[in-house]
Design an enzyme around this catalytic site. Structure first.
Site, mmCIF file in Angstrom:
data_model
loop_
_atom_site.group_PDB
_atom_site.id
_atom_site.type_symbol
_atom_site.label_atom_id
_atom_site.label_comp_id
_atom_site.label_asym_id
_atom_site.label_seq_id
_atom_site.Cartn_x
_atom_site.Cartn_y
_atom_site.Cartn_z
ATOM 1 N N MET A 144 -10.768 -6.632 6.043
ATOM 2 C CA MET A 144 -10.009 -5.621 6.792
ATOM 3 C C MET A 144 -9.622 -6.201 8.154
ATOM 4 O O MET A 144 -10.474 -6.728 8.869
ATOM 5 C CB MET A 144 -10.836 -4.354 7.001
ATOM 6 C CG MET A 144 -11.118 -3.538 5.745
ATOM 7 S SD MET A 144 -9.660 -2.993 4.852
ATOM 8 C CE MET A 144 -8.914 -1.864 6.039
ATOM 9 N N MET B 229 -12.400 4.016 0.061
ATOM 10 C CA MET B 229 -12.986 4.276 1.378
ATOM 11 C C MET B 229 -13.628 5.660 1.283
ATOM 12 O O MET B 229 -13.124 6.656 1.821
ATOM 13 C CB MET B 229 -11.896 4.222 2.461
ATOM 14 C CG MET B 229 -11.396 2.798 2.700
ATOM 15 S SD MET B 229 -9.801 2.740 3.546
ATOM 16 C CE MET B 229 -8.690 2.893 2.137
ATOM 17 N N HIS C 72 -1.383 -1.313 -4.172
ATOM 18 C CA HIS C 72 -2.669 -1.073 -3.493
ATOM 19 C C HIS C 72 -2.796 0.427 -3.205
ATOM 20 O O HIS C 72 -1.953 1.006 -2.519
ATOM 21 C CB HIS C 72 -2.670 -1.903 -2.203
ATOM 22 C CG HIS C 72 -3.917 -1.832 -1.380
ATOM 23 N ND1 HIS C 72 -4.977 -2.699 -1.548
ATOM 24 C CD2 HIS C 72 -4.249 -1.028 -0.348
ATOM 25 C CE1 HIS C 72 -5.916 -2.423 -0.658
ATOM 26 N NE2 HIS C 72 -5.510 -1.409 0.084
ATOM 27 N N HIS D 70 -8.581 0.757 -3.456
ATOM 28 C CA HIS D 70 -9.411 0.420 -2.298
ATOM 29 C C HIS D 70 -10.156 1.691 -1.929
ATOM 30 O O HIS D 70 -9.562 2.613 -1.369
ATOM 31 C CB HIS D 70 -8.489 -0.085 -1.164
ATOM 32 C CG HIS D 70 -9.192 -0.304 0.139
ATOM 33 N ND1 HIS D 70 -8.498 -0.498 1.327
ATOM 34 C CD2 HIS D 70 -10.511 -0.368 0.454
ATOM 35 C CE1 HIS D 70 -9.381 -0.655 2.310
ATOM 36 N NE2 HIS D 70 -10.602 -0.580 1.813
ATOM 37 N N GLY E 81 1.637 -1.972 4.269
ATOM 38 C CA GLY E 81 1.931 -0.551 4.152
ATOM 39 C C GLY E 81 3.124 -0.143 4.974
ATOM 40 O O GLY E 81 4.280 -0.169 4.514
ATOM 41 N N SER E 82 2.882 0.207 6.238
ATOM 42 C CA SER E 82 3.936 0.805 7.055
ATOM 43 C C SER E 82 5.147 -0.109 7.255
ATOM 44 O O SER E 82 6.277 0.378 7.342
ATOM 45 C CB SER E 82 3.368 1.237 8.411
ATOM 46 O OG SER E 82 2.690 0.186 9.020
ATOM 47 N N ASP F 263 -4.939 3.325 -1.488
ATOM 48 C CA ASP F 263 -5.955 3.586 -0.462
ATOM 49 C C ASP F 263 -6.574 4.962 -0.683
ATOM 50 O O ASP F 263 -5.944 5.990 -0.427
ATOM 51 C CB ASP F 263 -5.321 3.511 0.928
ATOM 52 C CG ASP F 263 -5.071 2.074 1.342
ATOM 53 O OD1 ASP F 263 -6.019 1.274 1.296
ATOM 54 O OD2 ASP F 263 -3.915 1.750 1.703
ATOM 55 N N ASP G 249 -5.836 -6.784 4.946
ATOM 56 C CA ASP G 249 -5.337 -5.407 4.902
ATOM 57 C C ASP G 249 -5.383 -4.823 6.306
ATOM 58 O O ASP G 249 -6.462 -4.661 6.881
ATOM 59 C CB ASP G 249 -6.235 -4.602 3.945
ATOM 60 C CG ASP G 249 -5.766 -3.174 3.729
ATOM 61 O OD1 ASP G 249 -4.735 -2.788 4.303
ATOM 62 O OD2 ASP G 249 -6.453 -2.440 2.982
ATOM 63 N N GLY G 250 -4.183 -4.506 6.826
ATOM 64 C CA GLY G 250 -4.102 -3.851 8.127
ATOM 65 C C GLY G 250 -3.240 -4.625 9.105
ATOM 66 O O GLY G 250 -3.574 -5.747 9.484
ATOM 67 N N MET H 32 -9.192 7.739 0.275
ATOM 68 C CA MET H 32 -10.019 8.181 1.413
ATOM 69 C C MET H 32 -10.484 9.608 1.145
ATOM 70 O O MET H 32 -9.722 10.430 0.636
ATOM 71 C CB MET H 32 -9.188 8.148 2.699
ATOM 72 C CG MET H 32 -8.497 6.810 2.959
ATOM 73 S SD MET H 32 -7.717 6.779 4.570
ATOM 74 C CE MET H 32 -6.729 5.275 4.426
ATOM 75 N N SER I 65 0.866 -1.185 0.000
ATOM 76 C CA SER I 65 0.000 0.000 0.000
ATOM 77 C C SER I 65 0.895 1.225 0.000
ATOM 78 O O SER I 65 1.833 1.315 0.799
ATOM 79 C CB SER I 65 -0.874 0.013 1.254
ATOM 80 O OG SER I 65 -1.336 1.333 1.483
HETATM 81 C C1 DX5 Z 1 -6.246 1.311 6.045
HETATM 82 C C2 DX5 Z 1 -5.746 0.939 4.663
HETATM 83 C C3 DX5 Z 1 -4.588 0.015 4.640
HETATM 84 C C4 DX5 Z 1 -3.342 0.529 5.291
HETATM 85 C C5 DX5 Z 1 -2.508 -0.640 5.718
HETATM 86 O O1 DX5 Z 1 -7.434 2.009 5.940
HETATM 87 O O2 DX5 Z 1 -6.770 0.305 3.944
HETATM 88 O O3 DX5 Z 1 -4.289 -0.376 3.302
HETATM 89 O O4 DX5 Z 1 -2.593 1.325 4.473
HETATM 90 O O5 DX5 Z 1 -1.418 -0.123 6.373
HETATM 91 P P1 DX5 Z 1 -0.547 -0.964 7.386
HETATM 92 O O6 DX5 Z 1 0.103 -2.071 6.620
HETATM 93 O O7 DX5 Z 1 0.409 0.049 7.895
HETATM 94 O O8 DX5 Z 1 -1.480 -1.490 8.446
HETATM 95 ZN ZN ZN Z 2 -6.308 -0.660 1.921
#
Ligand code: DX5
Ligand code: ZN
Length: 216
Positions: free
Chosen positions: A137, A68, A33, A66, A193-194, A35, A171-172, A37, A8
């Site tokens: 999620m 949101m 991916h 994705h 992601g992180s 995200d 995811d998460g 928002m 992500s």
């Molecule tokens: C949260 C996102 C995720 C997020 C995951 O709303 O949908 O894709 O970036 O990040 P990590 O891997 O840091 O949990």
């Molecule tokens: Zn996501």
């Protein structure tokens, strides 16, 4: 099922995606991916289709959005035109999900449905046979860097039993440690992601994660 890594971009430096995305892809990323928002359906605002179009200019990799956002269907065409290969929308944010899946089919992109940690699999039973992917999620949407809600993984196992050939994405909070539980639960696509963004060499980070993914 083929195991796939889906970094992500959320936690990466947004002004450097033209270099970090190709690095992740040469390290073996299977999917990028995105995200999306809107500051309404979830509090933060990230980016829209213009960024997806920019990312597409720098890679041939499979792109998934994705969403949101409120009224996710309003974003289907812009993200499809921007070069996304699959669009994922939340069951919690759509009134007529079956029609939305058909709308994505008409646009020629893959269709994915997303369930939040508080939503049971029974909410999407009717959609499971007609979608390309279910995204489970493992955090509540809105932010990267949250710890995984492990109980959500039971839904992955439930879905795997319902449809063995389904692409099931988590995811998460996926990292070097939690990948083991996510894979054992039956997921085959992992959004990270992180954990990747916090490393200095993104190509090596992706490559090492792929090794971990296969061995876990
Ligand atoms: C949260 C996102 C995720 C997020 C995951 O709303 O949908 O894709 O970036 O990040 P990590 O891997 O840091 O949990
Ligand atoms: Zn996501």
């Amino acid at each position: 099922m083929k195991l796939k890594l889906a970094p992500s971009v959320l936690s990466f430096d947004m002004t450097s995606l033209s270099t970090s995305v190709p690095q992740l892809v040469s390290g073996g990323a299977d999917i990028i991916h995105l995200d999306v928002m809107d500051g309404n359906w979830v509090p933060p605002i990230t980016f829209g289709d213009a960024l997806a179009r920019s990312v597409r200019r720098h890679t041939d990799c499979f792109l998934e959005a994705h969403l949101m956002v409120a009224n996710p269907e309003s974003q289907f065409e812009p993200f499809a035109k921007a070069g996304c290969n699959r669009i994922l929308f939340h069951i919690e944010g759509s009134h007529h999900p079956h029609r939305l899946v058909e709308g994505l089919r008409r646009l020629g992109v893959g269709a994915g449905i997303v369930i939040n940690p508080g939503t049971p699999v029974s909410a999407i039973t009717e959609l499971v046979p007609i979608v390309d992917m279910v995204l489970v999620m493992t955090v509540d949407p809105g932010w990267g860097g949250q710890p995984m809600i492990r109980s959500a993984l039971n839904k992955v196992t439930e879905l795997r039993n319902l449809r063995p050939d389904l692409e099931i994405e988590v995811d998460g909070g996926v990292d070097h440690g939690t990948i083991v539980e996510a894979k054992r639960a039956g997921a085959n696509v992992f959004v990270v992601g992180s954990y990747l963004a916090n490393q200095t060499d993104f190509e090596a980070a992706a490559r090492n994660f792929k090794i971990r993914m296969e061995e876990a």
